[in-house]
Design an enzyme around this catalytic site. Sequence first.
Site, short mmCIF file in Angstrom:
data_model
loop_
_atom_site.label_atom_id
_atom_site.label_comp_id
_atom_site.label_asym_id
_atom_site.label_seq_id
_atom_site.Cartn_x
_atom_site.Cartn_y
_atom_site.Cartn_z
N ASN A 182 -10.99 -2.77 -5.03
CA ASN A 182 -10.36 -2.13 -6.14
C ASN A 182 -10.94 -1.46 -7.24
OD1 ASN A 182 -6.85 -3.08 -4.80
ND2 ASN A 182 -7.98 -1.89 -4.15
N ASP A 232 0.92 -1.16 0.12
CA ASP A 232 0.46 -0.08 0.07
C ASP A 232 0.76 1.27 0.35
OD1 ASP A 232 -2.66 1.05 0.24
OD2 ASP A 232 -2.51 0.99 2.58
C1 IPE Z 1 -5.20 -2.86 -0.36
O1 IPE Z 1 -5.17 -1.32 -0.30
C2 IPE Z 1 -4.91 -3.62 -1.60
C3 IPE Z 1 -3.90 -3.62 -2.12
C4 IPE Z 1 -2.94 -3.55 -1.53
C5 IPE Z 1 -3.84 -4.45 -3.28
P1 IPE Z 1 -5.89 -0.60 -0.40
O2 IPE Z 1 -5.08 1.17 -0.29
O3 IPE Z 1 -7.68 -0.95 -1.39
O4 IPE Z 1 -7.42 -0.52 0.73
P2 IPE Z 1 -7.78 0.67 1.94
O5 IPE Z 1 -8.87 1.23 1.16
O6 IPE Z 1 -7.14 1.28 2.41
O7 IPE Z 1 -8.70 0.13 2.87
C1 IPE Z 2 -1.64 0.32 -3.37
O1 IPE Z 2 -1.66 1.97 -3.61
C2 IPE Z 2 -2.12 0.03 -4.72
C3 IPE Z 2 -3.40 -0.60 -4.90
C4 IPE Z 2 -4.39 -0.79 -4.04
C5 IPE Z 2 -3.38 -1.53 -6.51
P1 IPE Z 2 -2.67 2.90 -3.60
O2 IPE Z 2 -3.33 2.79 -5.11
O3 IPE Z 2 -3.86 2.09 -1.93
O4 IPE Z 2 -1.94 4.36 -3.12
P2 IPE Z 2 -2.59 4.64 -1.67
O5 IPE Z 2 -2.89 4.16 0.04
O6 IPE Z 2 -3.35 5.52 -2.68
O7 IPE Z 2 -1.16 6.17 -1.08
MG MG Z 3 -4.18 2.50 -0.47
#
Ligand code: IPE
Ligand code: IPE
Ligand code: MG
Length: 226
Positions: A63, A15
């Site tokens: 997602n 993340d």
């Molecule tokens: C979890 O991260 C999913 C992945 C890293 C693929 P998210 O960024 O989607 O999770 P939330 O929305 O902060 O809980």
């Molecule tokens: C994780 O990074 C990647 C996926 C969930 C695919 P994020 O896109 O969730 O990054 P933040 O949480 O917005 O920083």
């Molecule tokens: Mg995230």
Amino acid sequence: MSNPNYPRHVAIIMDGNGRWAKKRMLPRAMGHKAGGDAVKRTVEAAGALGLECLTLYAFSSENWKRDEGEISDLMNLMRRFIEKELEAFLAEGLKLKIIGDYKAFAPDIVEKLEQALDRTSGGTRTLAVALNYGAQQEIARAARLAAEEGSIDPESIEKHLYTADLPPLDLLIRTSGEVRLSNFLLWQAAYAEMLFMDVLWPDFGEQHLREACETFAKRERRYGGR
Ligand code: IPE
Ligand code: IPE
Ligand code: MG
């Protein structure tokens, strides 16, 4: 090479790509691209540290709520990643495994993934990638399959989880400072050690994984006993 106190199976909620990009005033897509480089580094590091299995959360079943543009950037990145990294994975003796309902992706991605599964089937260490994965969906599916066979209990459910053929989960890491599981490996985490690290995923590398393994090595696991 492999330290007996190190985890056999590490899973990572990767993340922080968006925040990494934002900090640099770059588009989110650049954060995801840098996240792809971190995947490469981490897979190599897992090999160097002697881990048997590395499971990476790449795309959750939730997602799909992101805007179309970001989803399409992520899909294109995945296409390029498989094409570019497959040979390296083969050279490293990695066996690819996918957990989640990846068949919901575009047909060309499904085909690329299945080719990669096929070509890496002889590998000795496992790289499991969670794609369109949700733990609640996984558990519901496993319970349904167990019910079809006549009994629902922890053993019969476990047998039908995507992870049934992987070593038990030892260490679950989440980067970016968020402290939640976001529907990842809820069943498998029952007795896993958890580590929430204050590093954004694109900045993650060998040193972080080594530090995580060292932290794990110092933990005392009790499994309810004493
Ligand atoms: C979890 O991260 C999913 C992945 C890293 C693929 P998210 O960024 O989607 O999770 P939330 O929305 O902060 O809980
Ligand atoms: C994780 O990074 C990647 C996926 C969930 C695919 P994020 O896109 O969730 O990054 P933040 O949480 O917005 O920083
Ligand atoms: Mg995230």
